[in-house]
Write a protein that holds these residues in place. Structure first.
Motif, PDB file in Angstrom:
ATOM      1  N   GLN A 199       0.808  -1.301  -0.011  1.00  0.00           N
ATOM      2  CA  GLN A 199      -0.008  -0.131   0.086  1.00  0.00           C
ATOM      3  C   GLN A 199       0.950   1.077  -0.071  1.00  0.00           C
ATOM      4  N   ASN A 200       2.050   1.073  -0.012  1.00  0.00           N
ATOM      5  CA  ASN A 200       3.120   2.109  -0.064  1.00  0.00           C
ATOM      6  C   ASN A 200       3.229   2.890   1.339  1.00  0.00           C
ATOM      7  N   VAL A 201       3.044   2.200   2.369  1.00  0.00           N
ATOM      8  CA  VAL A 201       3.090   2.500   3.771  1.00  0.00           C
ATOM      9  C   VAL A 201       4.549   1.832   4.380  1.00  0.00           C
ATOM     10  N   ASN A 202       5.382   2.702   4.291  1.00  0.00           N
ATOM     11  CA  ASN A 202       6.841   1.921   4.528  1.00  0.00           C
ATOM     12  C   ASN A 202       7.254   2.324   5.890  1.00  0.00           C
ATOM     13  N   THR A 203       6.701   3.270   6.673  1.00  0.00           N
ATOM     14  CA  THR A 203       7.243   3.765   7.998  1.00  0.00           C
ATOM     15  C   THR A 203       6.153   3.900   9.139  1.00  0.00           C
ATOM     16  N   ALA A 204       6.669   3.960  10.031  1.00  0.00           N
ATOM     17  CA  ALA A 204       5.554   4.154  11.116  1.00  0.00           C
ATOM     18  C   ALA A 204       4.767   5.295  11.214  1.00  0.00           C
ATOM     19  N   ARG A 205       5.222   6.399  10.704  1.00  0.00           N
ATOM     20  CA  ARG A 205       4.393   7.549  10.580  1.00  0.00           C
ATOM     21  C   ARG A 205       3.238   7.418   9.215  1.00  0.00           C
ATOM     22  N   GLN A 206       3.984   6.734   8.368  1.00  0.00           N
ATOM     23  CA  GLN A 206       2.704   6.491   7.255  1.00  0.00           C
ATOM     24  C   GLN A 206       1.668   5.512   7.725  1.00  0.00           C
ATOM     25  N   PHE A 207       2.155   4.655   8.606  1.00  0.00           N
ATOM     26  CA  PHE A 207       1.073   3.566   9.257  1.00  0.00           C
ATOM     27  C   PHE A 207       0.119   4.150   9.874  1.00  0.00           C
ATOM     28  N   ARG A 208       0.915   5.336  10.762  1.00  0.00           N
ATOM     29  CA  ARG A 208      -0.153   5.987  11.785  1.00  0.00           C
ATOM     30  C   ARG A 208      -1.147   6.856  11.027  1.00  0.00           C
ATOM     31  N   ASP A 209      -0.725   7.345   9.870  1.00  0.00           N
ATOM     32  CA  ASP A 209      -1.706   8.354   9.028  1.00  0.00           C
ATOM     33  C   ASP A 209      -2.440   7.429   7.965  1.00  0.00           C
ATOM     34  N   MET A 210      -2.501   6.345   7.886  1.00  0.00           N
ATOM     35  CA  MET A 210      -3.120   5.450   6.484  1.00  0.00           C
ATOM     36  C   MET A 210      -4.702   5.553   7.157  1.00  0.00           C
ATOM     37  N   PRO A 211      -5.376   5.406   5.957  1.00  0.00           N
ATOM     38  CA  PRO A 211      -7.053   5.299   6.256  1.00  0.00           C
ATOM     39  C   PRO A 211      -7.163   4.070   7.304  1.00  0.00           C
ATOM     40  N   SER A 212      -8.044   4.389   8.294  1.00  0.00           N
ATOM     41  CA  SER A 212      -8.179   3.063   9.253  1.00  0.00           C
ATOM     42  C   SER A 212      -9.375   2.111   8.827  1.00  0.00           C
ATOM     43  N   GLY A 213     -10.263   2.507   7.842  1.00  0.00           N
ATOM     44  CA  GLY A 213     -11.127   1.664   7.448  1.00  0.00           C
ATOM     45  C   GLY A 213     -10.603   0.508   6.522  1.00  0.00           C
ATOM     46  N   LYS A 214      -9.536   0.718   5.880  1.00  0.00           N
ATOM     47  CA  LYS A 214      -9.011  -0.271   5.179  1.00  0.00           C
ATOM     48  C   LYS A 214      -8.316  -1.155   5.956  1.00  0.00           C
ATOM     49  N   LEU A 215      -7.588  -0.840   6.800  1.00  0.00           N
ATOM     50  CA  LEU A 215      -6.617  -1.356   7.951  1.00  0.00           C
ATOM     51  C   LEU A 215      -7.575  -2.253   8.646  1.00  0.00           C
ATOM     52  N   ARG A 216      -8.643  -1.807   9.335  1.00  0.00           N
ATOM     53  CA  ARG A 216      -9.508  -2.652  10.226  1.00  0.00           C
ATOM     54  C   ARG A 216     -10.432  -3.614   9.129  1.00  0.00           C
TER      55      ARG A 216
END
Ligand SMILES: [Mg+2]
Length: 424
Positions: A199-216
């Motif tokens: 998903q192009n989420v490579n760092t802790a900061r990007q993980f924090r800021d990614m849309p939570s709906g998709k993650l859930r």
């Protein structure tokens, strides 16, 4: 006064324990090997600097280690467990509450003092541990467990932090979170990390800021908890009372393949004796006992077998456990088959506090009391004079099958005769 979480852990713990008790190893490149002297499982910082990798099989690298004059030790778990206990009691005395997370790691709860400074507390704690145990620790302070892990990682990684980092006082946490690769975020496993990278989420900061709906939708509430912790909420509480164990296993690889029933019986007996000790330490009894054996998984005629028995009366009495395992050992044994590993598994563990008795079992209270006293005496003698000072004859005297530990250090903190001598 706000509450914060700290993660405190021993740097290169096994290597540091070895260095602390043997001055000749101090500031030397040193590696510690896994059971049976298999692979490298710990490195001193000097060995790390030489580019020696974790997990490298010893047989592949021993020439290189010799050439680089790297010191090698077999793992000495009795020593590490004792040093760990000492470390944890220092932490308990210096923190409000702690959760022992692993042999060398603990989370701690603290209140920030009115002046906001926790660095002097951390410096004092580091000095105390160094003076008492001779090992370096790293302290990461943050708002919650997930961030404390990141703070601890940063404390170790950046030399100018001298092993201490307070992430909670940083004005801008973004740059710190940006410096942490997604794989290094606590709680993020290999699969989730791979998915994040896609998903192009490579760092802790990007993980924090990614849309939570998709993650859930993909990874459920556990992943959301991690994300919320990175945002600053506290979602994963400290577990100060770990739940009682449901099962306990004792297993080892042999120094050489064994083919004789007698040797297998000796090995299984040795594991049962250790298993009984573990149960009594945990104040538990077992209801079910399994014996398992296996040959090398690389052999073309791979063989593995297990056999289980249920005990009428849950027990931690070694003699009863030995009696129950002997027929099982005969069941799993095959003549001429070279076994390289065996073990016992005890399941259905129960507390000794409330003992459910079996209506049809011939339970003799007097006999039970006698066995309890006998086990307590054996444990006491072995604690005082070293393990196996008193043991059961079925364990045998032969040690040829036992684990390879050619470079074992002394049990300097747990055996009277191994106490270091200071020449003044
Ligand atoms: Mg560590």
């Amino acid at each position: 006064m706000s509450q914060v979480t700290a993660l405190i852990d021993g740097n290169n713990f096994y290597a540091s324990c070895e260095q602390s008790l043997d001055p000749s190893l101090s500031r030397q490149p040193l590696v510690v090997l896994s059971n049976n002297d298999g692979c490298i499982i710990a490195r001193s910082s000097e060995a790390r600097a030489l580019g020696i990798l974790m997990g490298t099989p010893y047989f592949k690298i021993h020439h290189k280690l010799e050439k680089l004059q790297v010191q090698v030790r077999s793992s000495n778990y009795a020593l590490y467990a004792d040093m760990s206990q000492r470390l944890m009691s220092i932490l308990e005395a210096n923190c409000e509450e702690i959760e022992i997370y692993s042999i060398d790691e603990a989370f701690a709860l603290l209140h920030r003092p009115a002046n906001g400074d926790l660095l002097s507390w951390a410096r004092q704690l580091r000095a105390q541990v160094h003076q008492s145990l001779g090992i370096p620790i790293a302290i990461g302070i943050a708002m919650n467990k997930c961030q404390a892990k990141i703070a601890n990682h940063t404390a170790k990684k950046i030399a100018s932090h001298s092993g201490i980092f307070d992430l909670a006082t940083e004005q801008n946490t973004d740059s710190w979170l940006e410096s942490i690769d997604i794989e290094n975020v606590w709680g993020i496993g290999r699969k989730l990390a791979q998915w994040c990278r896609l998903q192009n989420v490579n760092t802790a900061r990007q993980f924090r800021d990614m849309p939570s709906g998709k993650l859930r939708a993909k990874y459920g509430v556990k992943a959301i908890r991690l994300q919320r912790e990175l945002l600053g909420d506290t979602c994963i509480p400290l577990r100060t009372n770990p739940p009682p164990k449901k099962e306990t296993c004792v297993s080892r690889s042999f120094k050489r393949p064994i083919t004789q029933l007698k040797e297998l019986q000796e090995a299984i007996s040795t594991y049962v004796v250790r298993g009984g000790e573990k149960l009594r330490q945990q104040n538990q009894t077992t209801r079910s006992l399994t014996v398992f054996v296996q040959t090398s998984s690389f052999s073309s005629s791979f063989y593995s077998k297990s056999a289980t028995t249920q005990l009428n009366q849950p027990t931690n009495d070694t003699t009863t456990l030995l009696k129950a395992t002997m027929p099982l050992t005969e069941q799993v044994f095959r003549p001429f088959v070279p076994f390289i590993k065996a073990g016992i598994l005890m399941q259905g563990l129960q507390t000794t506090k409330y003992q459910q008795q079996y209506l049809l079992a011939n339970y003799k209270t007097q006999e039970h009391k006698g066995s309890e006293q006998l086990m307590a005496t054996v444990d006491k003698i072995n604690n005082l004079y070293g393990s196996n000072t008193v043991t059961w004859a079925s364990c045998g005297k032969g040690t040829t099958w036992k684990m390879r530990r050619n470079r074992l250090s002394r049990a300097s903190t747990t055996k009277l005769q191994d106490i270091p001598i200071a020449h003044a």
